[in-house]
Design a protein around this motif. Structure first.
Motif, short mmCIF file in Angstrom:
data_model
loop_
_atom_site.label_atom_id
_atom_site.label_comp_id
_atom_site.label_asym_id
_atom_site.label_seq_id
_atom_site.Cartn_x
_atom_site.Cartn_y
_atom_site.Cartn_z
N GLN A 32 -40.22 -76.87 26.56
CA GLN A 32 -41.27 -77.13 25.42
C GLN A 32 -42.40 -75.58 25.35
OE1 GLN A 32 -43.47 -80.65 25.90
NE2 GLN A 32 -41.68 -81.97 26.18
N MET A 33 -42.15 -74.87 26.55
CA MET A 33 -42.57 -73.60 26.19
C MET A 33 -42.17 -72.72 25.73
SD MET A 33 -43.36 -73.16 30.15
CE MET A 33 -44.46 -72.01 30.34
N ASP A 34 -42.93 -71.42 25.35
CA ASP A 34 -42.73 -70.26 24.10
C ASP A 34 -41.98 -69.18 25.14
OD1 ASP A 34 -42.12 -68.76 22.03
OD2 ASP A 34 -43.59 -68.22 21.26
N HIS A 35 -40.30 -69.27 25.42
CA HIS A 35 -40.18 -68.35 26.12
C HIS A 35 -38.61 -67.16 24.79
CE1 HIS A 35 -40.64 -70.31 29.88
NE2 HIS A 35 -39.74 -71.77 29.20
N ASP A 36 -39.36 -67.32 23.43
CA ASP A 36 -38.16 -66.76 22.72
C ASP A 36 -39.18 -65.33 22.58
OD1 ASP A 36 -37.11 -68.97 21.75
OD2 ASP A 36 -38.48 -69.30 20.14
N GLY A 37 -39.89 -64.72 22.93
CA GLY A 37 -40.49 -63.46 23.27
C GLY A 37 -39.94 -62.94 24.49
N VAL A 38 -40.10 -63.47 25.11
CA VAL A 38 -39.53 -62.75 26.63
C VAL A 38 -37.89 -62.84 27.09
CG1 VAL A 38 -39.09 -62.85 28.76
CG2 VAL A 38 -41.51 -63.16 27.77
N ASN A 39 -37.13 -63.34 26.56
CA ASN A 39 -35.64 -63.55 26.11
C ASN A 39 -35.49 -63.00 25.06
OD1 ASN A 39 -35.76 -65.75 28.20
ND2 ASN A 39 -35.59 -67.08 26.74
N GLY A 40 -35.25 -63.01 24.34
CA GLY A 40 -35.80 -61.37 23.57
C GLY A 40 -35.78 -60.75 23.77
N ALA A 41 -37.00 -60.16 24.55
CA ALA A 41 -37.06 -58.39 25.06
C ALA A 41 -36.01 -58.55 26.21
CB ALA A 41 -38.67 -58.34 25.62
N PHE A 42 -35.70 -59.02 26.89
CA PHE A 42 -34.92 -58.86 27.76
C PHE A 42 -33.16 -58.53 26.94
CE2 PHE A 42 -31.65 -59.62 30.57
CZ PHE A 42 -31.89 -59.84 32.04
N VAL A 43 -33.30 -59.78 26.11
CA VAL A 43 -31.90 -58.87 25.57
C VAL A 43 -31.24 -57.52 24.62
CG1 VAL A 43 -29.64 -59.86 23.87
CG2 VAL A 43 -30.92 -61.59 25.54
N ASP A 44 -32.65 -57.06 23.79
CA ASP A 44 -33.18 -55.81 23.17
C ASP A 44 -32.75 -54.91 24.26
OD1 ASP A 44 -32.93 -57.64 20.78
OD2 ASP A 44 -35.62 -57.65 20.85
N ASP A 45 -33.67 -55.26 25.42
CA ASP A 45 -33.68 -54.01 26.39
C ASP A 45 -32.64 -53.70 26.96
OD1 ASP A 45 -35.97 -54.20 25.78
OD2 ASP A 45 -37.24 -55.05 27.47
N LEU A 46 -31.48 -55.04 27.36
CA LEU A 46 -30.38 -54.99 27.65
C LEU A 46 -29.36 -53.94 26.81
CD1 LEU A 46 -28.37 -55.42 29.80
CD2 LEU A 46 -28.12 -58.01 29.22
N ILE A 47 -29.13 -54.92 26.12
CA ILE A 47 -28.60 -53.78 24.48
C ILE A 47 -28.85 -52.61 24.91
CG2 ILE A 47 -27.50 -54.17 22.73
CD1 ILE A 47 -27.70 -57.41 22.78
N ALA A 48 -30.16 -52.19 24.73
CA ALA A 48 -30.59 -51.13 23.71
C ALA A 48 -30.48 -49.92 25.54
CB ALA A 48 -32.01 -50.87 23.87
N GLY A 49 -29.98 -50.54 26.90
CA GLY A 49 -30.11 -49.70 27.69
C GLY A 49 -28.38 -49.08 28.53
N GLY A 50 -27.73 -49.83 27.63
CA GLY A 50 -26.26 -49.29 28.18
C GLY A 50 -24.80 -50.68 27.89
N SER A 51 -23.89 -49.65 28.39
CA SER A 51 -23.07 -50.84 28.53
C SER A 51 -23.43 -52.80 28.91
CB SER A 51 -21.75 -50.63 28.29
OG SER A 51 -21.50 -49.96 29.87
N VAL A 52 -22.21 -53.16 28.60
CA VAL A 52 -22.90 -55.00 28.40
C VAL A 52 -20.98 -55.42 28.81
CG1 VAL A 52 -23.69 -57.11 28.57
CG2 VAL A 52 -25.00 -54.72 27.62
N GLY A 53 -20.83 -56.24 29.59
CA GLY A 53 -20.44 -56.54 29.52
C GLY A 53 -18.70 -55.67 29.68
#
Length: 231
Positions: A32-53
């Motif tokens: 019920q807590m709002d994690h959307d901003g933190v989770n979205g920032a994590f994914v954005d930064d991961l993708i922006a920083g280099g290759s994934v997978g």
């Protein structure tokens, strides 16, 4: 790049909290807590920083919010989410179905300090978001993360940084959990007390041959490690 603790600064002592969140009511409160901003920032930064997978392992995946987001954003990856909480994984199965990523996000019940069933160099990318502060011996999780990462693979870890004072803790709780329930505010408060300082992270990773240049503060309460394992 991280900034070393200044001489004379004395951070709060680390106060541990229980590792698994394995009570159904606690998991419901967490969701019920709002994690959307933190989770979205994590994914954005991961993708922006280099290759994934293409093979990604998420240590401490919780309800699989980040694996779901990641697979929705990137079409050619699969994510294995690992967590020691049965209740979290049960909630994750629902989120995977709702997120339409069934067959691309998989779940494993395991202790991230051990990962006995994982072969060396099993993953192209290993990620973890705000899990390490739950662990009494985070160095064991980091060592396992490096072990299962393939040479040339990417390690992307993010967690809370323990503040220097009670006043700093309360300031962060007021800033980032003002709209949460009393439970949510207390959860953030406990997590900040249980977190590592950046200097502690640097010391742990130095023993694992990870340079301090790979670690930096990325918000007023998070540090991030973004590192490529040498070939």
């Amino acid at each position: 790049m991280y900034t070393p603790q200044q001489p004379g600064q004395s951070p709060l002592p680390r106060t541990l909290e229980p590792e698994p969140m394995d009570d159904e009511s606690e998991v419901q409160e967490y969701q019920q807590m709002d994690h959307d901003g933190v989770n979205g920032a994590f994914v954005d930064d991961l993708i922006a920083g280099g290759s994934v997978g293409p093979k990604v392992v998420d240590l401490g995946c919780g309800t699989a919010a980040i694996p779901v987001l990641l697979c929705q954003r990137l079409g050619e990856i699969e994510v294995l989410g690992v967590d020691c909480s049965v209740e979290m994984l049960e909630a994750a199965r629902i989120e995977i179905e709702l997120g339409s990523v069934t067959g691309r996000v998989f779940l494993e019940h395991a202790d991230c300090k051990l990962l006995d069933g994982f072969q060396d160099a099993a993953a192209d990318t290993v990620i973890s978001n705000t899990m390490l502060h739950h662990v009494a011996e985070p160095e064991r999780v980091m060592a396992q993360a490096i072990r299962i990462l393939t040479p040339g693979g990417r390690l992307f870890l993010r967690d809370l940084a323990r503040p220097a004072s009670e006043a700093d803790v309360e300031g962060l709780v007021d800033r980032h959990a003002a709209g949460e329930s009393d439970y949510g505010r207390q959860l953030l408060r406990q997590s900040l007390h249980a977190a590592l300082t950046v200097d502690e992270v640097v010391d742990i990773l130095a023993a694992l041959s990870v340079p301090p240049e790979a670690i930096r503060m990325t918000s007023d309460r998070h540090w991030t490690l973004d590192w490529i394992k040498p070939n």
